[in-house]
Motif scaffolding. Structure first.
Motif, PDB file in Angstrom:
ATOM      1  N   ASN A 118     -43.149   5.023  31.296  1.00  0.00           N
ATOM      2  CA  ASN A 118     -43.783   4.673  30.028  1.00  0.00           C
ATOM      3  C   ASN A 118     -43.944   5.864  29.099  1.00  0.00           C
ATOM      4  O   ASN A 118     -44.600   5.776  28.067  1.00  0.00           O
ATOM      5  CB  ASN A 118     -45.146   4.032  30.278  1.00  0.00           C
ATOM      6  N   THR A 119     -43.345   7.016  29.441  1.00  0.00           N
ATOM      7  CA  THR A 119     -43.404   8.198  28.576  1.00  0.00           C
ATOM      8  C   THR A 119     -41.986   8.772  28.449  1.00  0.00           C
ATOM      9  O   THR A 119     -41.004   8.079  28.636  1.00  0.00           O
ATOM     10  CB  THR A 119     -44.362   9.260  29.158  1.00  0.00           C
ATOM     11  N   LEU A 120     -41.889  10.070  28.114  1.00  0.00           N
ATOM     12  CA  LEU A 120     -40.619  10.789  28.082  1.00  0.00           C
ATOM     13  C   LEU A 120     -40.718  11.978  29.036  1.00  0.00           C
ATOM     14  O   LEU A 120     -41.823  12.406  29.376  1.00  0.00           O
ATOM     15  CB  LEU A 120     -40.317  11.277  26.657  1.00  0.00           C
ATOM     16  N   PRO A 121     -39.581  12.545  29.486  1.00  0.00           N
ATOM     17  CA  PRO A 121     -39.640  13.636  30.478  1.00  0.00           C
ATOM     18  C   PRO A 121     -40.405  14.872  30.002  1.00  0.00           C
ATOM     19  O   PRO A 121     -41.298  15.353  30.675  1.00  0.00           O
ATOM     20  CB  PRO A 121     -38.166  13.958  30.732  1.00  0.00           C
ATOM     21  N   GLY A 122     -40.055  15.401  28.806  1.00  0.00           N
ATOM     22  CA  GLY A 122     -40.748  16.577  28.301  1.00  0.00           C
ATOM     23  C   GLY A 122     -40.620  17.786  29.213  1.00  0.00           C
ATOM     24  O   GLY A 122     -39.650  17.944  29.941  1.00  0.00           O
ATOM     25  N   TRP A 123     -41.658  18.659  29.171  1.00  0.00           N
ATOM     26  CA  TRP A 123     -41.666  19.870  29.995  1.00  0.00           C
ATOM     27  C   TRP A 123     -42.549  19.674  31.227  1.00  0.00           C
ATOM     28  O   TRP A 123     -43.168  20.615  31.705  1.00  0.00           O
ATOM     29  CB  TRP A 123     -42.195  21.061  29.197  1.00  0.00           C
ATOM     30  N   ALA A 124     -42.636  18.477  31.755  1.00  0.00           N
ATOM     31  CA  ALA A 124     -43.508  18.194  32.889  1.00  0.00           C
ATOM     32  C   ALA A 124     -43.059  18.975  34.123  1.00  0.00           C
ATOM     33  O   ALA A 124     -41.879  19.305  34.272  1.00  0.00           O
ATOM     34  CB  ALA A 124     -43.502  16.701  33.191  1.00  0.00           C
ATOM     35  N   PRO A 125     -43.991  19.279  35.029  1.00  0.00           N
ATOM     36  CA  PRO A 125     -43.630  19.989  36.271  1.00  0.00           C
ATOM     37  C   PRO A 125     -42.543  19.254  37.048  1.00  0.00           C
ATOM     38  O   PRO A 125     -42.483  18.024  37.050  1.00  0.00           O
ATOM     39  CB  PRO A 125     -44.956  20.017  37.048  1.00  0.00           C
ATOM     40  N   LEU A 126     -41.699  20.008  37.734  1.00  0.00           N
ATOM     41  CA  LEU A 126     -40.549  19.434  38.420  1.00  0.00           C
ATOM     42  C   LEU A 126     -40.953  18.433  39.498  1.00  0.00           C
ATOM     43  O   LEU A 126     -40.295  17.401  39.679  1.00  0.00           O
ATOM     44  CB  LEU A 126     -39.701  20.545  39.047  1.00  0.00           C
ATOM     45  N   GLU A 127     -42.043  18.723  40.220  1.00  0.00           N
ATOM     46  CA  GLU A 127     -42.428  17.798  41.290  1.00  0.00           C
ATOM     47  C   GLU A 127     -42.822  16.431  40.738  1.00  0.00           C
ATOM     48  O   GLU A 127     -42.553  15.392  41.360  1.00  0.00           O
ATOM     49  CB  GLU A 127     -43.560  18.391  42.137  1.00  0.00           C
ATOM     50  N   LEU A 128     -43.431  16.423  39.548  1.00  0.00           N
ATOM     51  CA  LEU A 128     -43.795  15.152  38.929  1.00  0.00           C
ATOM     52  C   LEU A 128     -42.551  14.414  38.444  1.00  0.00           C
ATOM     53  O   LEU A 128     -42.440  13.187  38.603  1.00  0.00           O
ATOM     54  CB  LEU A 128     -44.758  15.384  37.762  1.00  0.00           C
ATOM     55  N   GLN A 129     -41.629  15.157  37.861  1.00  0.00           N
ATOM     56  CA  GLN A 129     -40.399  14.515  37.393  1.00  0.00           C
ATOM     57  C   GLN A 129     -39.565  13.995  38.559  1.00  0.00           C
ATOM     58  O   GLN A 129     -38.959  12.913  38.462  1.00  0.00           O
ATOM     59  CB  GLN A 129     -39.582  15.500  36.551  1.00  0.00           C
ATOM     60  N   GLU A 130     -39.559  14.714  39.645  1.00  0.00           N
ATOM     61  CA  GLU A 130     -38.809  14.252  40.817  1.00  0.00           C
ATOM     62  C   GLU A 130     -39.379  12.927  41.324  1.00  0.00           C
ATOM     63  O   GLU A 130     -38.625  12.010  41.680  1.00  0.00           O
ATOM     64  CB  GLU A 130     -38.866  15.300  41.930  1.00  0.00           C
ATOM     65  N   ALA A 131     -40.700  12.819  41.354  1.00  0.00           N
ATOM     66  CA  ALA A 131     -41.330  11.575  41.807  1.00  0.00           C
ATOM     67  C   ALA A 131     -40.975  10.421  40.882  1.00  0.00           C
ATOM     68  O   ALA A 131     -40.701   9.298  41.336  1.00  0.00           O
ATOM     69  CB  ALA A 131     -42.844  11.757  41.874  1.00  0.00           C
ATOM     70  N   VAL A 132     -40.954  10.687  39.567  1.00  0.00           N
ATOM     71  CA  VAL A 132     -40.631   9.631  38.600  1.00  0.00           C
ATOM     72  C   VAL A 132     -39.195   9.159  38.776  1.00  0.00           C
ATOM     73  O   VAL A 132     -38.917   7.951  38.853  1.00  0.00           O
ATOM     74  CB  VAL A 132     -40.862  10.121  37.152  1.00  0.00           C
ATOM     75  N   PHE A 133     -38.259  10.101  38.849  1.00  0.00           N
ATOM     76  CA  PHE A 133     -36.852   9.718  38.983  1.00  0.00           C
ATOM     77  C   PHE A 133     -36.590   9.028  40.326  1.00  0.00           C
ATOM     78  O   PHE A 133     -35.754   8.132  40.415  1.00  0.00           O
ATOM     79  CB  PHE A 133     -35.947  10.939  38.820  1.00  0.00           C
ATOM     80  N   THR A 134     -37.297   9.428  41.355  1.00  0.00           N
ATOM     81  CA  THR A 134     -37.151   8.760  42.650  1.00  0.00           C
ATOM     82  C   THR A 134     -37.621   7.317  42.562  1.00  0.00           C
ATOM     83  O   THR A 134     -36.963   6.390  43.069  1.00  0.00           O
ATOM     84  CB  THR A 134     -37.946   9.506  43.730  1.00  0.00           C
ATOM     85  N   ASP A 135     -38.758   7.096  41.912  1.00  0.00           N
ATOM     86  CA  ASP A 135     -39.276   5.728  41.739  1.00  0.00           C
ATOM     87  C   ASP A 135     -38.338   4.885  40.882  1.00  0.00           C
ATOM     88  O   ASP A 135     -38.115   3.698  41.163  1.00  0.00           O
ATOM     89  CB  ASP A 135     -40.664   5.771  41.103  1.00  0.00           C
ATOM     90  N   ILE A 136     -37.797   5.500  39.826  1.00  0.00           N
ATOM     91  CA  ILE A 136     -36.878   4.765  38.954  1.00  0.00           C
ATOM     92  C   ILE A 136     -35.631   4.351  39.726  1.00  0.00           C
ATOM     93  O   ILE A 136     -35.168   3.213  39.627  1.00  0.00           O
ATOM     94  CB  ILE A 136     -36.495   5.613  37.721  1.00  0.00           C
ATOM     95  N   ALA A 137     -35.082   5.274  40.513  1.00  0.00           N
ATOM     96  CA  ALA A 137     -33.875   4.972  41.284  1.00  0.00           C
ATOM     97  C   ALA A 137     -34.109   3.813  42.242  1.00  0.00           C
ATOM     98  O   ALA A 137     -33.230   2.973  42.460  1.00  0.00           O
ATOM     99  CB  ALA A 137     -33.423   6.209  42.049  1.00  0.00           C
TER     100      ALA A 137
END
Length: 460
Positions: A268-287
């Motif tokens: 519900n947001t955009l990637p931005g400069w978020a910490p890598l561990e948070l982005q990894e969790a998001v992309f894992t959930d999306i996949a």
């Protein structure tokens, strides 16, 4: 020709070239409004929103706004008018959203519908809903200024008919025009409104990141844009081009906001400069919730090289946000923003990205004429249709093909299944539906290749 005549001729040419993209923006807004009501985050086709027992979600949201410390005058309205009669306002909200969603989609009485929609979203915005309300409000304001029903809409068709009914419909469709003599007063009122919201921000103190503080920030910015727009319009600038530049400033601001302020990524947001561990969790959930081809791409291409992708996402978002905010190479960076948001939607960021796409389309194709570095540098920013009309390929063939693709994608997405009220396990289906909306928008916009279809509103 006098200077005034030249200005009027230039405005008419601009709107003729801009017509298809105004219509495209209107169609995208209508599609997203109806989707939100029927399937999306505002899912209202249920007993919580319809019937005499409805109103609990609305009452709870209003009570939370009061508890969070919303503006004193607004808290009084919520406590005395909204909460005690939540069932009535709940049913009315659903009916109004359906009405102005359909009206915007087909372009019928678009200006009155846009006025109702704008009032609705500004009202909800003051409750602290900082994601959907402003993104819809600003683009609906653009459709109001452009009187978008006269651009590839039913209002345009009616205006070409004879008879008293067509004349009466025209009068209703054009209601709300403001005489240019009142523009300075409108600018002053907008400036005072912005000052009010600016003065409410410091009292939030350490809670600057909460919803109501951001309401104050965004309404201050939007009021300043409106005030500047009225001032420039009084000096002879084209109102539709000014409104497009307002969208340009807004989309630039929101892209930067999602980079530097909102650091918790999600679908519900955009990637931005978020910490890598948070982005990894998001992309894992999306996949896990996406269709197989995209899931495989995320797992084999994005996740193993996530640091590189994270920097690329943030760099593109930052560059596009800065360039659009200041109006530098608007066509180029507007196209970058539209492409970037479309890629995010395809990857599964299916909430904010489609909403920002509404403003990005008009900003990319029509913005950059005023209050921009492009204007200072003397780079003429003409609507994208002026370039499209020089394409050697038959425009109508392209439009039909894109329309067929959009229809096919929508059918596939809904056939897979969309989870009403959220995303859950259906991110892939939602992504396909959102892409179908984007393709449909492109199909309408590319109709600018056929100038005989373009009808501009004489009122603006």
């Amino acid at each position: 020709m006098t200077n005034k005549s030249l200005e009027q001729a230039g405005g008419a040419t601009f709107e003729s070239n801009a017509s298809s993209w105004i219509g495209a923006t209107r169609v995208l807004v209508g599609l997203l409004l109806l989707y939100e009501i029927a399937f999306g985050g505002w899912w209202k086709l249920n007993s919580d929103w319809i019937g005499f027992e409805a109103g609990t979600p609305l009452a709870d949201r209003a009570a939370r706004a009061v508890a969070d410390g919303t503006y004193i005058w607004y808290a009084s309205v919520l406590e005395t008018v909204v909460i005690p009669y939540a069932w009535f306002w709940s049913n009315l909200a659903l009916l109004l959203q359906l009405a102005f969603g359909i009206a915007l989609l087909v372009g019928f009485w678009t200006r009155p519908a846009a006025a109702v929609g704008l009032l609705y979203f500004l009202t909800v915005f003051n409750m602290g809903t900082i994601r959907t309300s402003p993104t819809f409000a600003v683009v609906i304001a653009f459709l109001f200024v452009a009187n978008a029903g006269y651009h590839y809409g039913v209002d345009a068709w009616i205006s070409q008919q004879s008879g008293g009914w067509a004349h009466r419909s025209d009068r209703i469709a054009s209601v709300g025009s403001i005489p240019s003599s009142l523009y300075p007063y409108c600018a002053a009122v907008a400036g005072l409104v912005g000052l009010y919201y600016l003065l409410t921000i410091p009292e939030r103190g350490h809670a600057f990141a909460d919803g109501l503080a951001l309401v104050g920030v965004e309404l201050t910015l939007l009021s300043a844009v409106v005030a500047g727009g009225f001032a420039l319009a009084y000096r002879g600038a084209n109102p539709v081009a000014l409104a497009a530049d307002g969208l340009r400033v807004f989309i630039g601001y929101r892209l930067l906001h999602e980079v530097f302020v909102r650091v918790d990524p999600g679908v519900n947001t955009l990637p931005g400069w978020a910490p890598l561990e948070l982005q990894e969790a998001v992309f894992t959930d999306i996949a896990a919730a996406h269709i197989t081809p995209v899931a495989v791409f995320i797992e084999t291409v994005i996740l193993p090289a996530l640091p590189v992708w994270a920097v690329a996402f943030a760099a593109v978002q930052t560059a596009a946000g800065v360039a659009l905010f200041v109006g530098y190479r608007t066509r180029l960076f507007g196209t970058v923003a539209v492409s970037y948001l479309s890629i995010l939607i395809a990857l599964g960021f299916v909430r904010l990205a489609p909403l920002l796409l509404m403003s990005a389309v008009a900003a990319a194709t029509l913005g950059g004429r005023y209050a921009s570095l492009d204007a200072v540098a003397g780079r003429a920013q003409t609507p994208a249709a002026a370039t499209i009309m020089k394409w050697p390929t038959p425009a109508r063939q392209t439009v039909y093909s894109l329309g067929a693709i959009a229809t096919g994608l929508a059918v596939v997405g809904f056939a897979i299944g969309v989870d009403p009220g959220g995303y859950g396990e259906t991110t892939g289906a939602v992504s396909i539906v959102m892409i179908s909306f984007a393709v449909a928008t492109l199909a309408v916009g590319l109709q600018g290749g056929d100038r005989s279809q373009a009808t501009s509103s004489a009122d603006d």
